[in-house]
Design a protein around this motif. Structure first.
Motif, PDB file in Angstrom:
ATOM      1  N   VAL A  63      46.314  22.151  13.854  1.00 57.88           N
ATOM      2  CA  VAL A  63      46.827  20.875  13.343  1.00 57.88           C
ATOM      3  C   VAL A  63      48.291  20.683  13.741  1.00 57.88           C
ATOM      4  CG1 VAL A  63      47.358  19.535  11.264  1.00 57.88           C
ATOM      5  CG2 VAL A  63      45.203  20.792  11.421  1.00 57.88           C
ATOM      6  N   MET A  64      49.149  21.584  13.321  1.00 61.26           N
ATOM      7  CA  MET A  64      50.584  21.425  13.604  1.00 61.26           C
ATOM      8  C   MET A  64      50.903  21.706  15.073  1.00 61.26           C
ATOM      9  SD  MET A  64      51.856  20.133  10.983  1.00 61.26           S
ATOM     10  CE  MET A  64      53.581  20.162  11.415  1.00 61.26           C
ATOM     11  N   LEU A  65      50.224  22.689  15.672  1.00 58.96           N
ATOM     12  CA  LEU A  65      50.465  22.934  17.093  1.00 58.96           C
ATOM     13  C   LEU A  65      50.171  21.683  17.912  1.00 58.96           C
ATOM     14  CD1 LEU A  65      49.039  26.539  17.447  1.00 58.96           C
ATOM     15  CD2 LEU A  65      51.373  25.844  17.990  1.00 58.96           C
ATOM     16  N   SER A  66      49.063  21.024  17.619  1.00 58.57           N
ATOM     17  CA  SER A  66      48.697  19.807  18.349  1.00 58.57           C
ATOM     18  C   SER A  66      49.733  18.706  18.151  1.00 58.57           C
ATOM     19  CB  SER A  66      47.316  19.316  17.915  1.00 58.57           C
ATOM     20  OG  SER A  66      46.333  20.230  18.347  1.00 58.57           O
ATOM     21  N   ARG A  67      50.249  18.579  16.935  1.00 59.11           N
ATOM     22  CA  ARG A  67      51.281  17.560  16.674  1.00 59.11           C
ATOM     23  C   ARG A  67      52.544  17.834  17.480  1.00 59.11           C
ATOM     24  NH1 ARG A  67      50.806  16.934  10.120  1.00 59.11           N
ATOM     25  NH2 ARG A  67      48.709  16.038  10.139  1.00 59.11           N
ATOM     26  N   TYR A  68      52.987  19.105  17.482  1.00 54.31           N
ATOM     27  CA  TYR A  68      54.196  19.442  18.215  1.00 54.31           C
ATOM     28  C   TYR A  68      53.981  19.356  19.721  1.00 54.31           C
ATOM     29  CZ  TYR A  68      56.916  20.626  14.128  1.00 54.31           C
ATOM     30  OH  TYR A  68      57.613  20.555  12.957  1.00 54.31           O
ATOM     31  N   ILE A  69      52.804  19.702  20.206  1.00 54.83           N
ATOM     32  CA  ILE A  69      52.519  19.568  21.632  1.00 54.83           C
ATOM     33  C   ILE A  69      52.521  18.092  22.021  1.00 54.83           C
ATOM     34  CG2 ILE A  69      50.731  19.837  23.400  1.00 54.83           C
ATOM     35  CD1 ILE A  69      50.039  22.537  21.989  1.00 54.83           C
ATOM     36  N   ALA A  70      51.925  17.246  21.179  1.00 58.29           N
ATOM     37  CA  ALA A  70      51.892  15.807  21.472  1.00 58.29           C
ATOM     38  C   ALA A  70      53.291  15.212  21.544  1.00 58.29           C
ATOM     39  CB  ALA A  70      51.054  15.087  20.415  1.00 58.29           C
ATOM     40  N   SER A  71      54.202  15.668  20.679  1.00 58.69           N
ATOM     41  CA  SER A  71      55.538  15.083  20.651  1.00 58.69           C
ATOM     42  C   SER A  71      56.552  15.822  21.519  1.00 58.69           C
ATOM     43  CB  SER A  71      56.064  15.003  19.211  1.00 58.69           C
ATOM     44  OG  SER A  71      56.197  16.292  18.659  1.00 58.69           O
ATOM     45  N   ASN A  72      56.322  17.116  21.789  1.00 58.19           N
ATOM     46  CA  ASN A  72      57.313  17.909  22.512  1.00 58.19           C
ATOM     47  C   ASN A  72      56.780  18.623  23.741  1.00 58.19           C
ATOM     48  OD1 ASN A  72      59.716  17.755  20.614  1.00 58.19           O
ATOM     49  ND2 ASN A  72      58.127  18.464  19.233  1.00 58.19           N
ATOM     50  N   GLY A  73      55.493  18.495  24.012  1.00 62.94           N
ATOM     51  CA  GLY A  73      54.910  19.181  25.153  1.00 62.94           C
ATOM     52  C   GLY A  73      55.434  18.622  26.467  1.00 62.94           C
ATOM     53  N   ILE A  74      55.754  19.507  27.399  1.00 63.43           N
ATOM     54  CA  ILE A  74      56.226  19.100  28.715  1.00 63.43           C
ATOM     55  C   ILE A  74      55.095  19.409  29.701  1.00 63.43           C
ATOM     56  CG2 ILE A  74      57.978  19.404  30.497  1.00 63.43           C
ATOM     57  CD1 ILE A  74      59.828  20.476  28.219  1.00 63.43           C
ATOM     58  N   PRO A  75      54.344  18.386  30.099  1.00 66.57           N
ATOM     59  CA  PRO A  75      53.202  18.628  30.989  1.00 66.57           C
ATOM     60  C   PRO A  75      53.636  19.205  32.335  1.00 66.57           C
ATOM     61  CG  PRO A  75      53.129  16.413  30.086  1.00 66.57           C
ATOM     62  CD  PRO A  75      54.475  16.990  29.748  1.00 66.57           C
ATOM     63  N   MET A  76      52.761  20.025  32.902  1.00 66.84           N
ATOM     64  CA  MET A  76      52.977  20.508  34.264  1.00 66.84           C
ATOM     65  C   MET A  76      52.950  19.286  35.171  1.00 66.84           C
ATOM     66  SD  MET A  76      53.177  23.792  34.535  1.00 66.84           S
ATOM     67  CE  MET A  76      52.775  25.303  33.690  1.00 66.84           C
ATOM     68  N   ALA A  77      53.636  19.364  36.272  1.00 67.14           N
ATOM     69  CA  ALA A  77      53.614  18.263  37.243  1.00 67.14           C
ATOM     70  C   ALA A  77      52.193  18.084  37.740  1.00 67.14           C
ATOM     71  CB  ALA A  77      54.554  18.577  38.389  1.00 67.14           C
ATOM     72  N   PRO A  78      51.710  16.857  37.786  1.00 66.94           N
ATOM     73  CA  PRO A  78      50.350  16.637  38.256  1.00 66.94           C
ATOM     74  C   PRO A  78      50.196  16.988  39.730  1.00 66.94           C
ATOM     75  CG  PRO A  78      51.467  14.551  37.944  1.00 66.94           C
ATOM     76  CD  PRO A  78      52.390  15.627  37.432  1.00 66.94           C
ATOM     77  N   VAL A  79      49.039  17.473  40.076  1.00 62.23           N
ATOM     78  CA  VAL A  79      48.723  17.764  41.455  1.00 62.23           C
ATOM     79  C   VAL A  79      48.449  16.442  42.153  1.00 62.23           C
ATOM     80  CG1 VAL A  79      47.115  18.910  43.004  1.00 62.23           C
ATOM     81  CG2 VAL A  79      47.752  19.997  40.839  1.00 62.23           C
ATOM     82  N   THR A  80      49.065  16.237  43.279  1.00 65.86           N
ATOM     83  CA  THR A  80      48.875  14.977  43.999  1.00 65.86           C
ATOM     84  C   THR A  80      47.937  15.174  45.175  1.00 65.86           C
ATOM     85  OG1 THR A  80      50.810  15.369  45.376  1.00 65.86           O
ATOM     86  CG2 THR A  80      51.147  14.094  43.354  1.00 65.86           C
ATOM     87  N   ASP A  81      47.344  14.109  45.619  1.00 65.75           N
ATOM     88  CA  ASP A  81      46.444  14.123  46.779  1.00 65.75           C
ATOM     89  C   ASP A  81      47.206  13.608  47.988  1.00 65.75           C
ATOM     90  OD1 ASP A  81      44.282  15.054  45.299  1.00 65.75           O
ATOM     91  OD2 ASP A  81      43.691  13.025  44.711  1.00 65.75           O
ATOM     92  N   ASP A  82      48.164  14.384  48.461  1.00 64.41           N
ATOM     93  CA  ASP A  82      48.991  13.963  49.593  1.00 64.41           C
ATOM     94  C   ASP A  82      48.393  14.350  50.938  1.00 64.41           C
ATOM     95  OD1 ASP A  82      50.836  12.840  47.896  1.00 64.41           O
ATOM     96  OD2 ASP A  82      52.151  14.590  47.876  1.00 64.41           O
ATOM     97  N   ASN A  83      47.228  14.950  50.934  1.00 58.12           N
ATOM     98  CA  ASN A  83      46.624  15.404  52.195  1.00 58.12           C
ATOM     99  C   ASN A  83      46.007  14.264  52.953  1.00 58.12           C
ATOM    100  OD1 ASN A  83      47.408  17.931  51.546  1.00 58.12           O
ATOM    101  ND2 ASN A  83      45.448  18.537  50.706  1.00 58.12           N
TER     102      ASN A  83
END
Length: 83
Positions: A63-83
């Motif tokens: 419950v609380m982990l999800s709340r803190y991840i939603a407000s403070n989580g820093i997502p990894m950079a998305p993988v792009t399709d540059d090929n």
């Protein structure tokens, strides 16, 4: 461009597989104090300062982990399709 879906935790206890998926999706979420059967999921800010943690076996850990991840989580950079 891909639609990026981030993994989520259940409201209660969570498995190592679920924790590993979360830690892989966010740069500031780690698994610590690994005791084999139990461990903590830890959220830090972008400077490395502690924000929140909980053990995987705690009854309402997600419950609380999800709340803190939603407000403070820093997502990894998305993988792009540059090929």
């Amino acid at each position: 461009m891909r639609n990026h879906h981030f993994p989520s935790l259940p409201q209660g206890t969570f498995t190592r597989t679920q924790a590993e998926a979360i830690a892989a999706a966010y740069t500031n979420v780690t698994i610590e104090d690994d005791q084999g059967t139990h461990f903590r999921l830890v959220i830090s800010d972008n400077g490395g300062m502690f924000i929140w943690l909980d053990w995987n076996y705690a009854p309402e850990a997600g419950v609380m982990l999800s709340r803190y991840i939603a407000s403070n989580g820093i997502p990894m950079a998305p993988v792009t399709d540059d090929n």
